[in-house]
Design a protein around this motif. Structure first.
Motif, short mmCIF file in Angstrom:
data_model
loop_
_atom_site.label_atom_id
_atom_site.label_comp_id
_atom_site.label_asym_id
_atom_site.label_seq_id
_atom_site.Cartn_x
_atom_site.Cartn_y
_atom_site.Cartn_z
N ASN A 396 0.81 -1.21 0.00
CA ASN A 396 0.00 0.00 0.00
C ASN A 396 0.84 1.26 0.00
OD1 ASN A 396 -3.13 -0.24 0.40
ND2 ASN A 396 -2.17 -2.03 1.34
N PHE A 397 2.05 1.16 0.54
CA PHE A 397 2.92 2.34 0.56
C PHE A 397 3.16 2.84 -0.86
CE2 PHE A 397 7.20 4.15 0.31
CZ PHE A 397 7.01 5.27 1.10
N VAL A 398 3.49 1.92 -1.75
CA VAL A 398 3.81 2.30 -3.12
C VAL A 398 2.60 2.98 -3.77
CG1 VAL A 398 4.71 1.49 -5.32
CG2 VAL A 398 5.28 0.28 -3.21
N GLY A 399 1.43 2.33 -3.64
CA GLY A 399 0.25 2.86 -4.30
C GLY A 399 -0.18 4.19 -3.73
N GLU A 400 -0.24 4.25 -2.39
CA GLU A 400 -0.70 5.48 -1.77
C GLU A 400 0.28 6.62 -2.05
OE1 GLU A 400 -1.90 5.72 2.61
OE2 GLU A 400 -3.23 4.20 1.75
N PHE A 401 1.58 6.29 -2.07
CA PHE A 401 2.59 7.31 -2.36
C PHE A 401 2.36 7.88 -3.76
CE2 PHE A 401 6.66 8.77 -3.91
CZ PHE A 401 7.10 9.57 -2.86
N LEU A 402 2.12 6.99 -4.73
CA LEU A 402 1.89 7.45 -6.10
C LEU A 402 0.64 8.32 -6.18
CD1 LEU A 402 2.71 4.31 -8.24
CD2 LEU A 402 3.79 6.54 -8.43
N VAL A 403 -0.41 7.89 -5.51
CA VAL A 403 -1.66 8.67 -5.55
C VAL A 403 -1.42 10.05 -4.96
CG1 VAL A 403 -3.97 8.85 -4.59
CG2 VAL A 403 -3.20 6.69 -5.54
N LEU A 404 -0.71 10.10 -3.81
CA LEU A 404 -0.47 11.39 -3.18
C LEU A 404 0.44 12.25 -4.05
CD1 LEU A 404 -0.28 10.43 0.57
CD2 LEU A 404 -2.01 11.81 -0.58
N ALA A 405 1.45 11.62 -4.66
CA ALA A 405 2.34 12.38 -5.55
C ALA A 405 1.54 12.97 -6.70
CB ALA A 405 3.45 11.47 -6.08
N GLY A 406 0.62 12.15 -7.27
CA GLY A 406 -0.23 12.66 -8.34
C GLY A 406 -1.13 13.77 -7.85
N SER A 407 -1.64 13.64 -6.63
CA SER A 407 -2.52 14.67 -6.10
C SER A 407 -1.75 15.97 -5.87
CB SER A 407 -3.13 14.23 -4.77
OG SER A 407 -3.61 12.94 -4.88
N PHE A 408 -0.49 15.87 -5.37
CA PHE A 408 0.31 17.08 -5.18
C PHE A 408 0.54 17.78 -6.50
CE2 PHE A 408 1.57 15.87 -0.84
CZ PHE A 408 1.42 17.11 -0.25
N SER A 411 -2.92 19.44 -7.21
CA SER A 411 -3.20 20.57 -6.32
C SER A 411 -2.66 20.23 -4.94
CB SER A 411 -4.71 20.81 -6.25
OG SER A 411 -5.06 21.33 -4.99
N SER A 412 -1.78 21.06 -4.44
CA SER A 412 -1.18 20.72 -3.14
C SER A 412 -2.20 20.86 -2.02
CB SER A 412 0.05 21.60 -2.88
OG SER A 412 -0.26 22.94 -3.18
N LYS A 413 -3.19 21.74 -2.23
CA LYS A 413 -4.21 21.91 -1.18
C LYS A 413 -5.02 20.61 -1.05
CE LYS A 413 -4.81 26.82 -1.69
NZ LYS A 413 -5.38 27.74 -2.70
N LEU A 414 -5.40 20.06 -2.21
CA LEU A 414 -6.18 18.83 -2.21
C LEU A 414 -5.41 17.71 -1.51
CD1 LEU A 414 -8.75 17.41 -3.51
CD2 LEU A 414 -7.15 16.60 -5.23
N ALA A 415 -4.11 17.59 -1.87
CA ALA A 415 -3.30 16.54 -1.28
C ALA A 415 -3.19 16.74 0.22
CB ALA A 415 -1.93 16.53 -1.93
N ALA A 416 -3.05 18.00 0.63
CA ALA A 416 -2.94 18.27 2.06
C ALA A 416 -4.21 17.83 2.78
CB ALA A 416 -2.70 19.76 2.27
N LEU A 417 -5.34 17.96 2.10
CA LEU A 417 -6.60 17.54 2.72
C LEU A 417 -6.64 16.03 2.90
CD1 LEU A 417 -9.26 19.79 0.95
CD2 LEU A 417 -8.68 19.75 3.38
N ALA A 418 -5.99 15.29 1.99
CA ALA A 418 -6.05 13.83 2.05
C ALA A 418 -5.06 13.26 3.06
CB ALA A 418 -5.80 13.23 0.67
N ILE A 419 -4.02 14.04 3.39
CA ILE A 419 -2.97 13.52 4.28
C ILE A 419 -3.51 13.03 5.64
CG2 ILE A 419 -0.93 14.22 5.62
CD1 ILE A 419 -0.20 13.74 2.80
N PRO A 420 -4.44 13.77 6.27
CA PRO A 420 -4.94 13.26 7.56
C PRO A 420 -5.49 11.84 7.45
CG PRO A 420 -5.72 15.49 7.18
CD PRO A 420 -5.03 15.07 5.93
N GLY A 421 -5.97 11.50 6.26
CA GLY A 421 -6.49 10.14 6.07
C GLY A 421 -5.42 9.10 6.30
N VAL A 422 -4.19 9.41 5.91
CA VAL A 422 -3.09 8.46 6.11
C VAL A 422 -2.85 8.27 7.61
CG1 VAL A 422 -0.68 8.02 5.57
CG2 VAL A 422 -2.10 9.30 3.97
N VAL A 423 -2.88 9.40 8.33
CA VAL A 423 -2.66 9.32 9.78
C VAL A 423 -3.79 8.54 10.44
CG1 VAL A 423 -2.27 10.69 11.84
CG2 VAL A 423 -1.54 11.55 9.61
#
Lengths: 498, 476
Positions: A396-408, A411-423
């Protein structure tokens, strides 16, 4: 360019789809339940072995549909029997075939009533699910898509938990209601294509008007979003997951949920690009909402199955997020995440099932402190748990990392919104692991639990293998879909500027 | 005159006479059943044999072509199935059982002549012959203590039927007034010239309304639930499925005369279709008696058939015909199970089906498949039929109608699913096992196979239907 490649001497894909059907028919000739189980296991194993030929024979350098089969079916309406796989569907087909034997194994003792019917439903599910992924004709696709509801409805309703009837009816009505407009959209595509066709590859990149695309996208969206399921269409999922038997939960989580995301990739992006662009912001908002909502709700669950079910909502949020940021990293991450979620969440449901067989409870409080009695079990559980919250080194690290990289990149704001989900995912998984492994060591009920037996180890080990394989060396899996994904995005961008 | 063209009808007349002779004696129900079944099978074979025959009979008032023979084939299939699983006539008074078979055969004979009629008077006589025979079947049911429900149903059936006949005749008189002829071949060009004349539109609309009675479509649907509930199970099985084939055939014959048509006619058909679907599906949601539920659901299915007819186009007619053929198979599948579950011919409630999977796995499978098929779930014929209807209607530009039809599919699924839920998820309790005799079991398996085959491989039948309809255009 001819999009179909007939590169195999015999109809491999048809065999994969119809072998389970034949197997299900032969099942009723079996005298004993035990023979039926062995037969089903053999059929699913054979199918899995056959499907490996897809991987070895697959040419990853082209985005064409390979292993193709194409026959006239209903000529007056130009409906054809067309099958084929490309990089997008290949891994999903393999995931399905490889999971089926595990579904049979995990039901070996858990299912004791109407065994043959159960196994027949499992085999019918396999046929329908494979059909969805390999169909390249829209009518054929829809037939498999809808036909799947019947065996799944029975799986939940007959062999499920205490509230099975509520859950199965809700599942059926919800998913069916979602897809009633799908045939209308399919027919509209047919009537607006030149020449008239139901062929999925031929329907891509047709010059539909923006208004039509918007309407089509909405019809597709309702059907696929319910299947994924995206927040706020997810309410059928916890009920169905919790009440389904273990094999049913695994099928739901690992394969059925992927169909919605597969639909977005296969149909929405190449066929209705203008609709996608119009509605992508809303879909992204729902994805992020799903990630956060799923995480928070999972944190509050005391029922293990329910916890894993809500974690699915969050994980699938990542998948739709990756798809609708509409760049290579995002889509590739989403595709890999679909496979990862299939492996990890499937495994977690198997783990919950193993505990349930022993304690007849899914309550987290009843399963505290089993670390001492079941060391092998909790080791496996810990690995799957780590994988679930995307610990580095797991799939999951690989996949989630790619998704977040794509999201950044989007839009960095959008990606920032998704980060709490990882936590959040780390929080709910670690909470569950902590309770089960170390919590309440003086729980008298857990001291005499048996550790994993050989059958259960065989069920879990393949999944564990893939967790680390994809986590440490994702290239063999990702190479398969690089070309297809870039072709898909090309088609998408070409559709934006006709 | 080539006798072979008239062979199915002749066989049925012979069967009628034989059963009439049998009915003069006492206690010969079994013999009558045997003769009826033989007649039905022979008639079926004759229909199949004359499938490719063509020709006009009786001063060009009666046409045998692929269109008529295809509809006759499915009519006979329906008759055979009903006679097979209903042959014991559990709930019919013992002394009138031979008469029951007589009326059944006569009604079928009427339906056969109906689909071949291409002249208004011939058509009217055929229609009345089939209707009156069926009116008589309803009150033959045994009387429940203090409950004359079969009489109430029969009265309603006759009243509504006569009213519909009146409307139909009135409409026909207008058509005759416009065309100056009762032959369809004169009617069509006359109507094409006179669409601006209100008399033509009114006449056609009234004729359609009269025929909607047979199809149980809005606004002539009110009789259906009560008659379904009040008639004995076999009777309902027949009435629910078989006359509708004839109704669709005649509707198509009339509409073929009305092409190219007027938008008023289209509007009439659209309204009838939408109202039938919503009325049928919404009312079926709350039913507890399975027969009554199927009665309301059949109204909804009439609405679906009309979705194909509104297109006023050969493709739409072919889809509607395919759908009604499929409907006959699905509907008979469901009624076969009802007839067997009902021990003494009493009505079956949804709850009576509880645990059917344990009481008779085959019956449960057949009922489940019928329910999913009626609901329009693939891979059964109901889905394929509905898909064809939606395709043709969308091709004709009826977007809203198609969306409403799709929404109705979602409404309908609830009550069909409820039956499956009760059969498979509930325990049988102390309900007795259901015995399937060999003949019924074979019929059930065949119906199940038809449901699947027509759903998965519809191409052959569909193309033949389309050819038949294109060839049935009369004035060319």
């Amino acid at each position: 360019m001819n999009v179909l490649v007939f590169n195999f001497s015999w109809p491999l894909l048809s065999t994969l789809v119809f072998l389970p059907l034949v197997g299900a028919l032969i099942l009723f000739l079996m005298r004993s339940d035990r023979a039926a189980k062995i037969w089903t296991l053999a059929v699913t194993l054979f199918n899995a072995a056959l499907s490996l030929q897809l991987y070895t024979g697959f040419n990853a350098a082209t985005a064409q549909y390979q292993f193709a089969e194409d026959l006239a079916w209903i000529p007056s309406l130009h409906i054809r029997y067309t099958l084929g796989v490309d990089g997008i569907s290949l891994l999903l087909v393999l995931l399905t075939t490889l999971l089926m034997p595990l579904c049979v194994l995990c039901s070996w003792r858990a299912i004791s009533v109407r065994v043959k019917e159960f196994l027949a439903c499992i085999l019918l599910m396999e046929a329908a699910m494979l059909g969805v992924f390999v169909a390249l004709d829209f009518v054929l696709f829809y037939i498999f898509w809808e036909a799947m509801l019947i065996p799944m409805f029975l799986l939940i309703g007959v062999w499920g938990g205490p509230r099975k009837i509520y859950a199965s009816v809700k599942f059926f009505l919800y998913t069916l209601a979602g897809s009633v407009l799908l045939p209308v959209a399919i027919i509209a595509l047919y009537l607006h294509s030149t020449p008239h066709t139901f062929s999925i590859p031929a329907l891509m990149g047709q010059p539909y008007s923006a208004a039509l695309q918007a309407g089509l996208f909405l019809a597709f969206f309702v059907a696929f979003a319910i299947k994924v399921p995206m927040f706020p269409f997810h309410t059928w999922l916890p009920a169905a997951h919790v009440e389904a038997p273990t094999a049913g939960s695994v099928l739901l989580a690992s394969v059925l949920l992927k169909m919605g995301a597969y639909g977005f990739l296969r149909f929405c992006l190449p066929m209705t690009p203008l609709g996608v662009v119009t509605f992508a912001p809303y879909v992204l908002a729902l994805s992020v909402a799903g990630i956060i909502y799923g995480g928070l709700t999972a944190l509050a669950q005391s029922d293990m199955k329910r916890l894993v079910a809500y974690s699915s909502v969050a994980h699938m949020g990542f998948v739709t997020l990756g798809i609708f940021v509409l760049n290579t990293r995002g889509v590739e991450g989403a595709l890999l995440q679909m496979i990862n979620h299939g492996i990890t969440t499937g495994a977690l449901f198997l783990c919950v099932g193993i505990i349930y067989e022993r304690t007849h409870s899914r309550e987290l409080s009843a399963a505290t402190g089993i670390g001492r009695a079941m060391p092998a079990y909790v080791t496996a559980l810990a690995f799957f748990g780590l994988s679930s919250f995307a610990f580095p080194g797991t799939n999951n690290f690989v996949g989630e990392f790619l998704v977040l990289a794509g999201s950044f990149a989007f839009s960095s704001k959008l990606a920032a919104l998704a980060i709490p989900g990882v936590v959040l995912s780390a929080a709910y998984m670690l909470r569950m692991l902590q309770r089960m492994i170390w919590g309440g060591t003086n729980n008298p009920a857990s001291s005499h639990l048996m550790d994993l037996n050989a059958r259960e180890i065989i069920t879990l080990v393949p999944l564990l293998l893939f967790v680390f394989w994809i986590g440490l060396l994702p290239a063999p899996f990702m190479n398969v879909f690089h070309v297809s994904v870039s072709h898909l995005l090309q088609q998408f961008h070409a559709g934006l500027h006709p | 005159m080539h006798l072979i063209l008239f062979a199915p009808e002749i066989l049925l007349i012979a069967g009628c006479l034989a059963v009439f002779a049998i009915s003069l004696g006492v206690g010969r129900a079994r013999l009558a059943a045997f003769v009826t079944l033989g007649t039905a099978l022979a008639g079926l074979a004759a229909c199949a044999a004359t499938l490719v025959c063509r020709g006009d009979l009786f001063f060009h008032a009666y046409r045998v072509d692929l269109f008529s023979q295809l509809f006759k084939l499915f009519t006979m299939l329906g008759l055979v199935a009903v006679v097979v699983f209903g042959r014991q006539l559990k709930d019919i008074r013992a002394d009138v059982r031979p008469e029951y078979f007589l009326f059944l055969l006569l009604g079928t004979f009427g339906l056969l002549t109906l689909v071949s009629s291409i002249e208004l008077i011939t058509l009217f006589i055929a229609l009345e012959l089939s209707s009156y025979a069926l009116y008589l079947l309803v009150p033959l049911r045994q009387e429940r203590s203090g409950l004359r429900v079969q009489m109430e149903s029969a009265a309603k059936y006759v009243m509504f039927g006569i009213m519909a006949t009146g409307v139909l005749l009135f409409g026909m008189s207008y058509l005759f007034g416009v065309a100056g002829s009762t032959y369809f071949r004169d009617l069509a060009p006359a109507l094409a010239r006179h669409w601006s004349d209100p008399a033509a539109v009114v006449g056609m609309t009234l004729v359609l309304a009269g025929l909607f009675f047979k199809l149980a479509a809005f606004p002539m649907q009110l009789w259906a639930p009560d008659v379904y509930q009040g008639a004995s199970n076999e009777t309902t099985a027949f009435i629910a499925a078989v006359p509708k084939i004839g109704a669709v055939a005649v509707l198509i014959r009339f509409l073929l005369c009305a092409t190219p048509a007027d938008h008023v006619l289209t509007a009439v058909l659209v309204i009838a279709s939408v109202c039938s679907m919503f009325f049928g599906n919404l009312a079926a949601l709350v039913q507890k008696d399975v027969k009554r539920m199927l009665g309301y659901s059949s109204i909804a299915h009439a609405g679906y058939v009309l979705v194909g007819l509104v297109t006023l186009h050969a493709g739409g007619y072919a889809a509607a015909s395919f759908y009604i053929f499929g409907f006959v198979v699905m509907s008979l599948g469901a009624f076969l199970v009802l007839c067997l579950v009902s021990r003494e011919g009493e009505n079956v409630l949804v709850d009576d089906l509880a645990g059917l999977h344990a009481r008779s796995p085959l019956a449960a499978l057949l009922m489940g498949a019928s329910m999913f098929a009626l609901a329009g779930i693939p891979p059964f014929v109901g889905f394929m039929g509905k898909f064809l209807l939606l395709t043709e209607a969308l091709r004709g530009g009826f977007v809203l109608l198609v969306v409403l039809a799709a929404i109705n599919t979602a409404i309908g699924i609830y009550y069909y699913l409820n039956v499956v839920r009760v059969m498979y998820f509930s325990e049988p309790g102390d309900r007795p096992a259901v015995r399937l005799d060999a003949l019924s079991a074979v019929t059930g398996v065949l119906l199940l196979a038809f449901m699947l085959l027509l759903g998965v491989l519809p191409a052959r039948l569909l193309e033949n239907t389309l050819t038949a309809i294109q060839a049935a255009v009369i004035w060319k």
